[in-house]
Structures are given as C-alpha cells and as structure tokens.
Design a protein around this motif. Sequence first.
Motif, mmCIF file in Angstrom:
data_model
loop_
_atom_site.group_PDB
_atom_site.id
_atom_site.type_symbol
_atom_site.label_atom_id
_atom_site.label_comp_id
_atom_site.label_asym_id
_atom_site.label_seq_id
_atom_site.Cartn_x
_atom_site.Cartn_y
_atom_site.Cartn_z
ATOM 1 N N ALA A 77 0.838 -1.210 0.000
ATOM 2 C CA ALA A 77 0.000 0.000 0.000
ATOM 3 C C ALA A 77 0.868 1.255 0.000
ATOM 4 C CB ALA A 77 -0.931 -0.008 1.211
ATOM 5 N N ALA A 78 1.925 1.268 0.787
ATOM 6 C CA ALA A 78 2.807 2.438 0.855
ATOM 7 C C ALA A 78 3.509 2.666 -0.475
ATOM 8 C CB ALA A 78 3.825 2.263 1.981
ATOM 9 N N ASN A 79 3.954 1.589 -1.117
ATOM 10 C CA ASN A 79 4.600 1.731 -2.425
ATOM 11 C C ASN A 79 3.631 2.287 -3.463
ATOM 12 O OD1 ASN A 79 7.276 1.004 -1.985
ATOM 13 N ND2 ASN A 79 6.814 -1.180 -2.136
ATOM 14 N N ASN A 82 3.132 5.957 -2.681
ATOM 15 C CA ASN A 82 4.344 6.711 -2.987
ATOM 16 C C ASN A 82 4.535 6.891 -4.493
ATOM 17 O OD1 ASN A 82 6.801 8.041 -2.133
ATOM 18 N ND2 ASN A 82 7.898 6.271 -2.918
ATOM 19 N N GLN A 83 4.076 5.939 -5.277
ATOM 20 C CA GLN A 83 4.217 6.008 -6.738
ATOM 21 C C GLN A 83 2.999 6.657 -7.387
ATOM 22 O OE1 GLN A 83 4.943 1.916 -7.777
ATOM 23 N NE2 GLN A 83 6.865 1.848 -6.653
ATOM 24 N N ASN A 84 2.152 7.283 -6.566
ATOM 25 C CA ASN A 84 0.963 7.995 -7.037
ATOM 26 C C ASN A 84 0.005 7.116 -7.825
ATOM 27 O OD1 ASN A 84 1.636 10.529 -5.900
ATOM 28 N ND2 ASN A 84 3.110 10.831 -7.566
ATOM 29 N N GLU A 85 0.003 5.817 -7.519
ATOM 30 C CA GLU A 85 -1.002 4.951 -8.118
ATOM 31 C C GLU A 85 -2.329 5.262 -7.426
ATOM 32 O OE1 GLU A 85 0.056 0.815 -8.250
ATOM 33 O OE2 GLU A 85 2.096 1.282 -8.850
ATOM 34 N N VAL A 86 -3.406 4.839 -8.029
ATOM 35 C CA VAL A 86 -4.707 5.117 -7.448
ATOM 36 C C VAL A 86 -4.855 4.289 -6.172
ATOM 37 C CG1 VAL A 86 -7.187 5.042 -7.797
ATOM 38 C CG2 VAL A 86 -5.678 5.576 -9.717
ATOM 39 N N ILE A 87 -4.742 4.969 -5.058
ATOM 40 C CA ILE A 87 -4.912 4.308 -3.768
ATOM 41 C C ILE A 87 -5.346 5.379 -2.769
ATOM 42 C CG2 ILE A 87 -2.506 4.586 -3.077
ATOM 43 C CD1 ILE A 87 -2.712 1.864 -1.669
ATOM 44 N N CYS A 88 -6.219 5.026 -1.918
ATOM 45 C CA CYS A 88 -6.741 5.957 -0.919
ATOM 46 C C CYS A 88 -5.786 5.990 0.273
ATOM 47 C CB CYS A 88 -8.127 5.478 -0.483
ATOM 48 S SG CYS A 88 -8.890 6.491 0.776
ATOM 49 N N GLU A 91 -6.224 3.459 2.998
ATOM 50 C CA GLU A 91 -5.682 2.103 2.866
ATOM 51 C C GLU A 91 -4.308 2.001 3.526
ATOM 52 O OE1 GLU A 91 -4.604 -1.180 -0.567
ATOM 53 O OE2 GLU A 91 -5.997 0.433 -1.045
ATOM 54 N N VAL A 92 -3.483 3.011 3.344
ATOM 55 C CA VAL A 92 -2.156 3.014 3.967
ATOM 56 C C VAL A 92 -2.306 3.095 5.488
ATOM 57 C CG1 VAL A 92 0.071 4.194 4.129
ATOM 58 C CG2 VAL A 92 -1.120 4.094 1.931
ATOM 59 N N ILE A 93 -3.182 3.962 5.962
ATOM 60 C CA ILE A 93 -3.400 4.104 7.402
ATOM 61 C C ILE A 93 -3.951 2.800 7.974
ATOM 62 C CG2 ILE A 93 -4.683 5.368 9.183
ATOM 63 C CD1 ILE A 93 -2.486 7.029 7.759
ATOM 64 N N GLU A 94 -4.919 2.206 7.282
ATOM 65 C CA GLU A 94 -5.515 0.947 7.744
ATOM 66 C C GLU A 94 -4.462 -0.150 7.861
ATOM 67 O OE1 GLU A 94 -8.558 -2.377 5.972
ATOM 68 O OE2 GLU A 94 -9.083 -0.276 5.654
#
Length: 137
Positions: A77-79, A82-88, A91-94
């Motif tokens: 999730a962090a990667n 960090n790579q500006n892929e579509v991710i909320c 999700e990283v916090i969770e």
Amino acid sequence: MIKHYCDKCKKEIEEKDKYKITIKTYKGALIDDDIELCGDCANTIDKFTFPILDTRNYEFQEELDKLREETEELIEAANKYNQNEVICIDEVIEESYDVIQVVVNILYRLGLLEFMSEGLEKHIKKLKARGWNFKGE
C-alpha cells in the motif's frame, strides 16, 4: 478572578496548575491550540493505549505469520501511494494499524507491554547515538 476548568474532566484548576496543549493532525495542521488540562489529564496524553485482541485460540506462530502478512500489505500500500497509483490514504493508514495491532498483541502475549515506555527511551538514545536527527528538535 478567572476560573479555569479542565477541558477533559471539567475539574476546576488553578492558573498555576493548568497545562495548555496544542493538537495538530499528523500533517501538522492545527486542530486546536487552546486546550487546558489538569495535571491528571495531561499525564494521560503521552500514554499509548491500543486495544488488545483476544488471540488465545491462535498459536503464537500464527501471530508471527500474521505480522509478516500485514507488513507485506503495508509495504504494498505504501509503495502504491508513494508512486501515485490510485490508492486511498485510508488504505495506507488501515494497513499501518493492522501492523501495529499485531505487534501490540505479540508484545502482550510475551508480557512486554509494560516495558514500552522504558523501551522507547532506550530506542531514542540508540537512534541519537547512530546520528539520527529528530524533526522539531
């Protein structure tokens, strides 16, 4: 004479005994800079409280495996983030909290949670000895 009351427990406090705190988001945005607390409530601020799950029905090795699984999910999730892929951001916090939860459970099962404050002090000294600088210092 102005009366002061603890914003948490509502107990009356004298001017000399009040603690004034500022609350910011994890990004540093100001939430509130005018909170007044009594000494008892101020002393609870730096205490890390986290729920402990009932994992009696799981083998210890299962918890260690869960830590590996959750850590891999956090890394993924962090990667992506960090790579500006579509991710909320949620999700990283969770995923971060999933890792923290497993670590807390492992420390609890080992009987080590009560040593976390002392461990943090040692950890900070170790990092400083290795030349790390801390933001805000």
